[in-house]
Design a protein around this motif. Sequence first.
Motif, PDB file in Angstrom:
ATOM      1  N   SER A  17      43.490  33.869  50.128  1.00  0.00           N
ATOM      2  CA  SER A  17      44.766  33.322  50.026  1.00  0.00           C
ATOM      3  C   SER A  17      45.786  33.631  50.977  1.00  0.00           C
ATOM      4  O   SER A  17      46.862  32.921  51.286  1.00  0.00           O
ATOM      5  CB  SER A  17      45.374  33.410  48.359  1.00  0.00           C
ATOM      6  OG  SER A  17      45.385  34.730  48.317  1.00  0.00           O
ATOM      7  N   PRO A  61      43.842  34.972  43.893  1.00  0.00           N
ATOM      8  CA  PRO A  61      44.131  33.901  43.097  1.00  0.00           C
ATOM      9  C   PRO A  61      43.663  32.530  43.514  1.00  0.00           C
ATOM     10  O   PRO A  61      43.404  31.571  42.914  1.00  0.00           O
ATOM     11  CB  PRO A  61      45.729  33.620  43.188  1.00  0.00           C
ATOM     12  CG  PRO A  61      46.087  34.445  44.609  1.00  0.00           C
ATOM     13  CD  PRO A  61      45.012  35.526  44.744  1.00  0.00           C
ATOM     14  N   GLN A 117      40.595  27.527  42.991  1.00  0.00           N
ATOM     15  CA  GLN A 117      41.588  28.633  42.205  1.00  0.00           C
ATOM     16  C   GLN A 117      40.726  29.496  41.351  1.00  0.00           C
ATOM     17  O   GLN A 117      39.404  28.998  40.873  1.00  0.00           O
ATOM     18  CB  GLN A 117      42.175  27.637  41.326  1.00  0.00           C
ATOM     19  CG  GLN A 117      43.293  26.657  41.854  1.00  0.00           C
ATOM     20  CD  GLN A 117      44.580  27.264  42.265  1.00  0.00           C
ATOM     21  OE1 GLN A 117      44.897  28.465  41.920  1.00  0.00           O
ATOM     22  NE2 GLN A 117      45.166  26.623  43.359  1.00  0.00           N
ATOM     23  N   ASN A 118      41.097  30.680  41.108  1.00  0.00           N
ATOM     24  CA  ASN A 118      40.471  31.644  40.480  1.00  0.00           C
ATOM     25  C   ASN A 118      40.843  31.372  39.048  1.00  0.00           C
ATOM     26  O   ASN A 118      42.115  32.030  38.798  1.00  0.00           O
ATOM     27  CB  ASN A 118      40.520  33.094  40.817  1.00  0.00           C
ATOM     28  CG  ASN A 118      40.022  34.022  40.256  1.00  0.00           C
ATOM     29  OD1 ASN A 118      39.359  33.876  39.122  1.00  0.00           O
ATOM     30  ND2 ASN A 118      39.936  35.330  40.939  1.00  0.00           N
ATOM     31  N   ASP A 119      40.416  30.629  38.100  1.00  0.00           N
ATOM     32  CA  ASP A 119      40.908  30.685  36.794  1.00  0.00           C
ATOM     33  C   ASP A 119      40.086  31.690  35.777  1.00  0.00           C
ATOM     34  O   ASP A 119      39.192  31.195  34.924  1.00  0.00           O
ATOM     35  CB  ASP A 119      40.552  29.386  36.464  1.00  0.00           C
ATOM     36  CG  ASP A 119      41.058  28.794  35.045  1.00  0.00           C
ATOM     37  OD1 ASP A 119      42.185  29.347  34.569  1.00  0.00           O
ATOM     38  OD2 ASP A 119      40.925  27.533  34.494  1.00  0.00           O
TER      39      ASP A 119
END
Length: 135
Positions: A17, A61, A117-119
């Motif tokens: 990111s 993220p 997205q890193n969820d």
Amino acid sequence: MALVDSEPRYIYKIIPSTSPVREPLPEFLPVSELDQNSGFIHLSTALQVPNTLKFFFKDEPLVYILRIEYTTVVHHVRWESPDGKVCGPRPGEGLFPHLYNGLKLGKDQAESIAIWQNDGGWDKALNGAKPWLVY
């Protein structure tokens, strides 16, 4: 994770990111410090992307994933261990594709881009990417 003897249709570049990728892609993207120090661009096959994410991008993220059609770069790819040495594969991972083309990666190499997205981990992004993330 099974090792595959056939050539992949696509190989992938994961970008953190901190180095946002915008469309349209420029002719050449900035080169990461790791790639610059290595002298080649680190790539992964679709089968290697999950572990690459989990080990090297676990705190990111979000990531940008470039999908590269293998046939367009095949003459510049060497299959090596993750650190660039030609040796046996790491257990379950096989050799990694490394791009030796003068550190050039941009609009002429990338076929498409995804943003994941890193969820709480990468599993949700990986599950949603199945139609796009193909060997």
